[in-house]
Motif scaffolding. Structure first.
Motif, PDB file in Angstrom:
ATOM      1  N   TYR A  36       0.808  -1.221   0.000  1.00 14.47           N
ATOM      2  CA  TYR A  36       0.000   0.000   0.000  1.00 14.47           C
ATOM      3  C   TYR A  36       0.844   1.275   0.000  1.00 14.47           C
ATOM      4  N   TYR A  37       1.840   1.349   0.900  1.00 14.17           N
ATOM      5  CA  TYR A  37       2.657   2.564   0.979  1.00 14.17           C
ATOM      6  C   TYR A  37       3.726   2.622  -0.102  1.00 14.17           C
ATOM      7  N   MET A  38       3.997   1.481  -0.731  1.00 14.75           N
ATOM      8  CA  MET A  38       5.133   1.430  -1.648  1.00 14.75           C
ATOM      9  C   MET A  38       4.781   1.920  -3.046  1.00 14.75           C
ATOM     10  N   PRO A  42      -1.053   7.959  -0.397  1.00 11.25           N
ATOM     11  CA  PRO A  42      -2.422   7.694   0.076  1.00 11.25           C
ATOM     12  C   PRO A  42      -3.149   8.881   0.697  1.00 11.25           C
ATOM     13  N   PHE A  43      -2.476  10.063   0.761  1.00 17.56           N
ATOM     14  CA  PHE A  43      -3.046  11.141   1.576  1.00 17.56           C
ATOM     15  C   PHE A  43      -3.935  12.098   0.801  1.00 17.56           C
ATOM     16  N   GLY A  44      -4.647  12.911   1.567  1.00 18.98           N
ATOM     17  CA  GLY A  44      -5.396  14.027   0.990  1.00 18.98           C
ATOM     18  C   GLY A  44      -6.818  13.677   0.633  1.00 18.98           C
ATOM     19  N   VAL A  50      -6.871  11.506   5.601  1.00 10.55           N
ATOM     20  CA  VAL A  50      -6.197  12.783   5.835  1.00 10.55           C
ATOM     21  C   VAL A  50      -5.561  12.748   7.218  1.00 10.55           C
ATOM     22  N   THR A  51      -4.291  13.142   7.294  1.00 11.82           N
ATOM     23  CA  THR A  51      -3.595  13.158   8.582  1.00 11.82           C
ATOM     24  C   THR A  51      -3.513  14.600   9.094  1.00 11.82           C
ATOM     25  N   ALA A  52      -3.190  14.748  10.382  1.00 11.07           N
ATOM     26  CA  ALA A  52      -3.197  16.075  11.014  1.00 11.07           C
ATOM     27  C   ALA A  52      -2.352  17.123  10.272  1.00 11.07           C
ATOM     28  N   PRO A  53      -1.119  16.786   9.841  1.00  8.12           N
ATOM     29  CA  PRO A  53      -0.354  17.829   9.130  1.00  8.12           C
ATOM     30  C   PRO A  53      -1.026  18.269   7.832  1.00  8.12           C
ATOM     31  N   GLU A  54      -1.827  17.374   7.235  1.00 10.54           N
ATOM     32  CA  GLU A  54      -2.524  17.711   5.989  1.00 10.54           C
ATOM     33  C   GLU A  54      -3.814  18.484   6.265  1.00 10.54           C
ATOM     34  N   VAL A  55      -4.309  18.412   7.507  1.00 14.38           N
ATOM     35  CA  VAL A  55      -5.516  19.164   7.877  1.00 14.38           C
ATOM     36  C   VAL A  55      -5.190  20.653   7.993  1.00 14.38           C
ATOM     37  N   CYS A  85       9.937  10.002  11.824  1.00 11.58           N
ATOM     38  CA  CYS A  85       9.629   8.626  11.424  1.00 11.58           C
ATOM     39  C   CYS A  85       8.359   8.634  10.582  1.00 11.58           C
ATOM     40  N   GLY A  86       8.408   8.058   9.411  1.00 16.59           N
ATOM     41  CA  GLY A  86       7.231   7.973   8.537  1.00 16.59           C
ATOM     42  C   GLY A  86       6.668   9.333   8.184  1.00 16.59           C
ATOM     43  N   PRO A  87       7.442  10.144   7.434  1.00 12.45           N
ATOM     44  CA  PRO A  87       7.037  11.544   7.211  1.00 12.45           C
ATOM     45  C   PRO A  87       5.971  11.762   6.147  1.00 12.45           C
ATOM     46  N   GLY A  88       5.421  10.733   5.539  1.00 11.83           N
ATOM     47  CA  GLY A  88       4.328  10.921   4.570  1.00 11.83           C
ATOM     48  C   GLY A  88       4.746  11.806   3.412  1.00 11.83           C
ATOM     49  N   GLU A 116      11.997   6.320   6.272  1.00 16.87           N
ATOM     50  CA  GLU A 116      10.916   6.115   5.302  1.00 16.87           C
ATOM     51  C   GLU A 116      11.218   4.888   4.448  1.00 16.87           C
ATOM     52  N   MET A 117      10.204   4.050   4.251  1.00  9.45           N
ATOM     53  CA  MET A 117      10.413   2.847   3.435  1.00  9.45           C
ATOM     54  C   MET A 117       9.878   3.003   2.016  1.00  9.45           C
ATOM     55  N   SER A 118       9.025   4.006   1.784  1.00 12.14           N
ATOM     56  CA  SER A 118       8.322   4.100   0.500  1.00 12.14           C
ATOM     57  C   SER A 118       9.044   5.016  -0.490  1.00 12.14           C
ATOM     58  N   PRO A 119       9.423   4.481  -1.664  1.00 11.27           N
ATOM     59  CA  PRO A 119      10.071   5.341  -2.664  1.00 11.27           C
ATOM     60  C   PRO A 119       9.149   6.445  -3.183  1.00 11.27           C
ATOM     61  N   GLY A 153       7.115  11.400  15.461  1.00  7.75           N
ATOM     62  CA  GLY A 153       6.407  10.441  14.608  1.00  7.75           C
ATOM     63  C   GLY A 153       4.903  10.651  14.712  1.00  7.75           C
ATOM     64  N   ASN A 154       4.286  11.058  13.613  1.00 11.78           N
ATOM     65  CA  ASN A 154       2.829  11.194  13.604  1.00 11.78           C
ATOM     66  C   ASN A 154       2.234  10.083  12.741  1.00 11.78           C
ATOM     67  N   GLU A 155       1.331   9.328  13.299  1.00  7.16           N
ATOM     68  CA  GLU A 155       0.709   8.198  12.588  1.00  7.16           C
ATOM     69  C   GLU A 155       1.766   7.283  11.975  1.00  7.16           C
ATOM     70  N   PHE A 156       2.848   7.082  12.707  1.00 10.12           N
ATOM     71  CA  PHE A 156       3.875   6.139  12.265  1.00 10.12           C
ATOM     72  C   PHE A 156       3.700   4.791  12.964  1.00 10.12           C
ATOM     73  N   LEU A 157       3.528   4.833  14.286  1.00  7.53           N
ATOM     74  CA  LEU A 157       3.472   3.569  15.035  1.00  7.53           C
ATOM     75  C   LEU A 157       2.302   2.698  14.588  1.00  7.53           C
ATOM     76  N   ASP A 158       1.176   3.347  14.233  1.00  8.92           N
ATOM     77  CA  ASP A 158       0.005   2.543  13.854  1.00  8.92           C
ATOM     78  C   ASP A 158       0.208   1.823  12.521  1.00  8.92           C
ATOM     79  N   ALA A 159       1.206   2.249  11.764  1.00  3.17           N
ATOM     80  CA  ALA A 159       1.501   1.556  10.502  1.00  3.17           C
ATOM     81  C   ALA A 159       2.426   0.353  10.713  1.00  3.17           C
ATOM     82  N   LEU A 160       2.996   0.233  11.930  1.00  5.58           N
ATOM     83  CA  LEU A 160       3.833  -0.940  12.209  1.00  5.58           C
ATOM     84  C   LEU A 160       2.926  -2.123  12.567  1.00  5.58           C
ATOM     85  N   PRO A 161       3.354  -3.330  12.212  1.00  2.40           N
ATOM     86  CA  PRO A 161       2.495  -4.507  12.442  1.00  2.40           C
ATOM     87  C   PRO A 161       2.154  -4.738  13.915  1.00  2.40           C
TER      88      PRO A 161
HETATM   89  N1  SAH Z   1       3.461  11.204   9.291  1.00  6.52           N
HETATM   90  C1  SAH Z   1       2.747  11.347   8.036  1.00  6.52           C
HETATM   91  C2  SAH Z   1       2.416  10.014   7.376  1.00  6.52           C
HETATM   92  C3  SAH Z   1       1.751   8.937   8.182  1.00  6.52           C
HETATM   93  S1  SAH Z   1       1.467   7.453   7.253  1.00  6.52           S
HETATM   94  C4  SAH Z   1       1.518  12.196   8.249  1.00  6.52           C
HETATM   95  O1  SAH Z   1       1.162  12.427   9.395  1.00  6.52           O
HETATM   96  O2  SAH Z   1       0.921  12.634   7.278  1.00  6.52           O
HETATM   97  C5  SAH Z   1       2.764   6.386   7.691  1.00  6.52           C
HETATM   98  C6  SAH Z   1       4.133   6.757   7.157  1.00  6.52           C
HETATM   99  O3  SAH Z   1       5.068   5.797   7.655  1.00  6.52           O
HETATM  100  C7  SAH Z   1       4.293   6.709   5.639  1.00  6.52           C
HETATM  101  O4  SAH Z   1       5.234   7.694   5.263  1.00  6.52           O
HETATM  102  C8  SAH Z   1       4.844   5.296   5.424  1.00  6.52           C
HETATM  103  O5  SAH Z   1       5.466   5.114   4.188  1.00  6.52           O
HETATM  104  C9  SAH Z   1       5.786   5.182   6.594  1.00  6.52           C
HETATM  105  N2  SAH Z   1       6.097   3.820   7.053  1.00  6.52           N
HETATM  106  C10 SAH Z   1       5.203   2.848   7.370  1.00  6.52           C
HETATM  107  N3  SAH Z   1       5.837   1.742   7.823  1.00  6.52           N
HETATM  108  C11 SAH Z   1       7.159   2.022   7.798  1.00  6.52           C
HETATM  109  C12 SAH Z   1       8.342   1.294   8.153  1.00  6.52           C
HETATM  110  N4  SAH Z   1       8.267   0.059   8.611  1.00  6.52           N
HETATM  111  N5  SAH Z   1       9.536   1.899   8.009  1.00  6.52           N
HETATM  112  C13 SAH Z   1       9.624   3.173   7.546  1.00  6.52           C
HETATM  113  N6  SAH Z   1       8.545   3.918   7.197  1.00  6.52           N
HETATM  114  C14 SAH Z   1       7.332   3.355   7.308  1.00  6.52           C
END
Ligand code: SAH
Length: 339
Positions: A36-38, A42-44, A50-55, A85-88, A116-119, A153-161
């Motif tokens: 999904y992220y790769m 996904p934003f906007g 929509v995430t807080a920085p985009e609001v 971490c995970g700067p979107g 960031e893992m997503s190109p 890290g905003n909405e980063f941890l919830d993207a981890l498994p």
């Molecule tokens: N912080 C941003 C984006 C949140 S979405 C915002 O608030 O708008 C989650 C972000 O984490 C995306 O950039 C996604 O590519 C990244 N991400 C998710 N899992 C990751 C991982 N295991 N390692 C590095 N980045 C990751």
């Protein structure tokens, strides 16, 4: 029609047996080609969520001021690692840097690092931060060890498994994703669920170990609960709607609530919060910032500003659903704002 990634996962399960919820989530979000992220941004409004920085720009401005304040409390070190971490799309870091440009010495000291893992998103971040020197990493192991750190890290941890445990007559077992008649299903299908995430807790304890060794602070903001609870919080969002978590594999965002109580376990540095995002942003003075912006706003901008503020701080909106937790360590105790 199963998505290409769903086919890959079905084949893998048929060959090797059921996979954990965590393994499924890691593949759905992070598969190098179809994750999904790769493969997409996904934003906007046109995206899935929509995430807080985009609001509103005010979110990043408040966090920027928070970071500059903690840096000053740390004695304004001449160099520090400013890690997001995970700067979107890179919006939060861009807003943080804009808000701090008049803080004497802060920009010279801040060495921007992005995890960031997503190109696709890395390319967006490059654009948003074109005026700055930025270093990207795919793993914490590459982040420098020789300077204080300030981690955001905003909405980063919830993207981890995360993993789900389920109570059955034979005791508690891990809930798995399996295949039945060519379709992905959960096994066991029913029972009381509890959730754990070694990945999230491990990530935070790794960051805290860095802070302990290098000094500094961290701030994590996420959708979740202050106390550990029971229940299934696995969710999928596509086009701003909730969808079935096992459908749209690779085409829907998968998350679960972050258990903030669990993040504190085993951490031996100072912990602040968790508090709600509304409490945090209000304590940092977001209302005063909105008033300043309102003086310059025209027509539509005024409405956007008011809506943004409401969404970020209101208890029935992001302001109550999202929680903020801080971690600090220094040779003297630090008092981060907002808690
Ligand atoms: N912080 C941003 C984006 C949140 S979405 C915002 O608030 O708008 C989650 C972000 O984490 C995306 O950039 C996604 O590519 C990244 N991400 C998710 N899992 C990751 C991982 N295991 N390692 C590095 N980045 C990751």
């Amino acid at each position: 029609m199963p998505s290409p990634l769903e086919k890959i996962i079905i084949e893998q399960i048929e060959a090797e047996g059921p996979m954990s919820v965590g393994a499924f989530m890691a593949m759905a979000l992070g598969h190098p080609e179809h994750g999904y992220y790769m493969k997409q941004d996904p934003f906007g409004r046109a995206g899935d969520f929509v995430t807080a920085p985009e609001v509103s720009q005010m979110f990043g401005e408040m966090i920027g001021v928070w970071a500059a304040d903690i840096w000053m409390q740390m004695g304004a070190p001449a160099r520090f690692v400013f890690l997001e971490c995970g700067p979107g799309r890179g919006t939060l870091m861009a807003d943080m840097m804009r808000a701090t440009k008049n803080v004497a010495g802060f920009h010279d000291a801040a060495e921007i690092h992005l995890l960031e893992m997503s190109p696709v998103l890395k390319a967006k971040q490059e654009e948003a931060l074109s005026g700055f020197d930025v270093v990207w990493h795919e793993s914490m192991m590459r982040v420098p060890y020789d300077a204080p750190v300030i981690v955001i890290g905003n909405e980063f941890l919830d993207a981890l498994p995360f993993h789900q445990m389920i109570k059955t007559d034979e005791g508690e077992v891990e809930r798995m994703v399996s295949v039945h008649e060519g379709k992905l299903v959960f096994v066991p299908a029913r029972g009381d669920i509890t959730e754990v995430s070694r990945e999230r807790e491990g990530f935070v304890s790794n960051v805290c170990a860095r802070i302990k060794a290098q000094s500094g602070a961290a701030l994590f903001i996420d959708y979740g609960h202050k106390k550990s609870g029971v229940g299934d919080t696995f969710q999928a969002i596509k086009g701003h709607e909730y969808v079935d978590v096992l459908s749209h594999v690779g085409d829907a965002d998968l998350t679960s609530h972050v258990d903030f109580e669990a993040l504190k376990r085993g951490v031996d540095i100072d912990v602040h919060g968790a508090v709600t995002q509304g409490t945090f942003l209000t304590a940092l003075g977001i209302a005063a910032r909105a008033m300043v912006l309102a003086q310059k706003a025209e027509g539509q901008q005024m409405e956007t500003l008011e809506k943004g503020l409401h969404r970020l701080v209101d208890s029935g909106e992001m302001g109550g659903l999202f929680k903020v937790i801080g971690f600090t360590h220094h040779d003297k105790p630090l008092k981060p704002h907002g808690f």
